[in-house]
Write a protein that holds these residues in place. Sequence first.
Motif, PDB file in Angstrom:
ATOM      1  N   ILE A 307       0.782  -1.270   0.129  1.00  0.00           N
ATOM      2  CA  ILE A 307      -0.098   0.000  -0.171  1.00  0.00           C
ATOM      3  C   ILE A 307       0.932   0.935   0.032  1.00  0.00           C
ATOM      4  O   ILE A 307       2.198   1.274   0.418  1.00  0.00           O
ATOM      5  CB  ILE A 307      -0.889   0.186   1.189  1.00  0.00           C
ATOM      6  N   PRO A 308       0.382   2.233  -0.454  1.00  0.00           N
ATOM      7  CA  PRO A 308       1.206   3.644  -0.746  1.00  0.00           C
ATOM      8  C   PRO A 308       1.757   4.089   0.812  1.00  0.00           C
ATOM      9  O   PRO A 308       2.878   4.412   0.762  1.00  0.00           O
ATOM     10  CB  PRO A 308       0.243   4.752  -1.194  1.00  0.00           C
ATOM     11  N   THR A 311       5.037   2.344   1.481  1.00  0.00           N
ATOM     12  CA  THR A 311       6.378   3.073   0.884  1.00  0.00           C
ATOM     13  C   THR A 311       6.705   4.477   1.549  1.00  0.00           C
ATOM     14  O   THR A 311       7.789   4.659   1.509  1.00  0.00           O
ATOM     15  CB  THR A 311       5.845   3.132  -0.626  1.00  0.00           C
ATOM     16  N   ASP A 330      -2.075  -3.961 -10.106  1.00  0.00           N
ATOM     17  CA  ASP A 330      -3.055  -2.837  -9.843  1.00  0.00           C
ATOM     18  C   ASP A 330      -4.292  -3.617  -9.222  1.00  0.00           C
ATOM     19  O   ASP A 330      -4.837  -4.002  -9.969  1.00  0.00           O
ATOM     20  CB  ASP A 330      -3.111  -2.170 -11.143  1.00  0.00           C
ATOM     21  N   ASP A 334      -6.555   3.363  -3.649  1.00  0.00           N
ATOM     22  CA  ASP A 334      -6.166   4.766  -3.811  1.00  0.00           C
ATOM     23  C   ASP A 334      -4.797   5.035  -3.570  1.00  0.00           C
ATOM     24  O   ASP A 334      -4.226   4.874  -2.482  1.00  0.00           O
ATOM     25  CB  ASP A 334      -7.146   5.674  -2.799  1.00  0.00           C
ATOM     26  N   TYR A 335      -4.258   5.831  -4.487  1.00  0.00           N
ATOM     27  CA  TYR A 335      -2.912   5.847  -4.370  1.00  0.00           C
ATOM     28  C   TYR A 335      -2.503   7.584  -4.362  1.00  0.00           C
ATOM     29  O   TYR A 335      -1.482   8.122  -4.298  1.00  0.00           O
ATOM     30  CB  TYR A 335      -2.188   5.546  -5.717  1.00  0.00           C
ATOM     31  N   LEU A 338       0.381   8.699  -2.224  1.00  0.00           N
ATOM     32  CA  LEU A 338       1.946   8.569  -2.963  1.00  0.00           C
ATOM     33  C   LEU A 338       1.891   9.609  -4.061  1.00  0.00           C
ATOM     34  O   LEU A 338       3.019  10.263  -4.198  1.00  0.00           O
ATOM     35  CB  LEU A 338       2.174   7.186  -3.504  1.00  0.00           C
ATOM     36  N   SER A 356       0.622  -1.222 -11.605  1.00  0.00           N
ATOM     37  CA  SER A 356       0.307  -0.034 -10.627  1.00  0.00           C
ATOM     38  C   SER A 356       1.272   1.083 -10.765  1.00  0.00           C
ATOM     39  O   SER A 356       0.831   2.145 -10.497  1.00  0.00           O
ATOM     40  CB  SER A 356       0.382  -0.520  -9.213  1.00  0.00           C
ATOM     41  N   VAL A 360       0.248   5.293 -11.188  1.00  0.00           N
ATOM     42  CA  VAL A 360       0.729   6.361 -10.306  1.00  0.00           C
ATOM     43  C   VAL A 360       1.680   7.249 -10.893  1.00  0.00           C
ATOM     44  O   VAL A 360       1.464   8.496 -10.929  1.00  0.00           O
ATOM     45  CB  VAL A 360       1.612   5.602  -9.045  1.00  0.00           C
ATOM     46  N   ALA A 403       4.689  -0.680  -2.915  1.00  0.00           N
ATOM     47  CA  ALA A 403       3.125  -0.348  -2.672  1.00  0.00           C
ATOM     48  C   ALA A 403       1.996  -0.905  -3.510  1.00  0.00           C
ATOM     49  O   ALA A 403       1.242  -0.440  -3.995  1.00  0.00           O
ATOM     50  CB  ALA A 403       3.082   1.249  -3.031  1.00  0.00           C
ATOM     51  N   ALA A 404       2.437  -2.470  -3.715  1.00  0.00           N
ATOM     52  CA  ALA A 404       1.441  -3.128  -4.784  1.00  0.00           C
ATOM     53  C   ALA A 404       1.702  -4.563  -4.227  1.00  0.00           C
ATOM     54  O   ALA A 404       2.715  -4.992  -3.755  1.00  0.00           O
ATOM     55  CB  ALA A 404       1.552  -2.720  -6.200  1.00  0.00           C
TER      56      ALA A 404
END
Length: 427
Positions: A307-308, A311, A330, A334-335, A338, A356, A360, A403-404
């Motif tokens: 997840i963002p 990161t 992906d 919700d990104y 980030l 993903s 982003v 983040a994925a």
Amino acid sequence: MDILEHFRDKNILIWGYGREGKSTEDFFKKHPVAASVSVSEKKPEEIDLSGFDYVFKSPGIRLSHPILEQFEEGELSKITSQTALFIEAFRERVVGITGTKGKSTTTSLLYHVLKTCYKPGAFLVGNIGVPCLDYFDEMAESDAIAVFELSCHQLAYTTVSPHISIFLNLYEDHLDFYGDRATYFRAKRHITDFQTESDYLYVGTDVPKLGHADELEDDTVSESDKKKPGPQIIKVEDRYEDDAMNLLGEHNKYNASFVAHVATERFGLDKNAVKKAIEEFPGLPHRLQFVDTINGVRYYDDSISTIPEATIQAVESVPGCATVLVGGMDREIDYTPLVRFVPEHPEVMFIFMYASGKRVYDEIIRAIRQKLDNMVYVQNLTAAVEKAKQVTPKDKACVLSPAAASYGYFKNFEERGDRFAELVKSL
């Protein structure tokens, strides 16, 4: 044990035959109380639950709303799990840990502290990779504590909560499985929904309101449920300050704070002994794990990041972080965090990859209407590591923090992290 009498002369179905399903089958072979034990790997739309008294469902089997409508009235009440069986049998000696992030580290750290400092000992079970029923007999024959990592999938169909529960945080995740954040939260919340006033809940600041009595409330909880006496609630807001810890980052100081609170307050352990045990804990693989120093650049594996927020934590935790590798499957999460973070940190190069990562990358460009100098897109992990070699200054650090999820590109996050380490060591 009395719990086994629930299943005496009953017909049992084990639905799903992965690690947990095989463990459940072994358990009933060792404790032959049931009339029959069958195994099925059929899909939800194909399964027939009639003829069975209990159905031990694998955590990975998804029951969506259209599928639920096919079952006859009362059939879903047959669904249980080895998680529910184990907690019901030993709940007074179970510490359950859940949260979107940090649960494996917190679970392993608490287990390490109790194993080191608590005389009756402890067992590490659950989502960490050890099916809980594998330790059923050892728990029955001892006074040990079960430190139980609980995923949302394991919690979703439980109707019993641990005596001591830790709810670390809740972020947007697993939406491909649950559909929306509210449904995901309801599954997680089972770690405390069935606690009573004699139980304890340690809850983090990033957990939504849970609906316990008057202190916490939530629109998804009925008025009658709000009046039920809930557990004793301890809100954990402090960070465990110890520079001697091997764990990097403010988030790990937060995780360690939960451990210190539970170890000293619930088990009465000496603070100095707990401190020493926390300092000795080496950390877990793929969680800000140091890989190697190549040509003056330090490389870290944070493949567990899905997840963002994770990161962002990685950037803020690794000293001298200059390059971050981001991207994977992906899942339509919700990104925004980030997307906002990258333009605010021109000192860090973000190397985006896979589906993903491309999303982003494109969202940042749309948001600020230009391409930034501190971001680049490449096709895959191999290209990302090669690019990191070119752009990361000496005496700085490069971190894989995607983040994925890894699915579609790697078997799991462990394989992704191992591949990153291989690529780094071949530079």
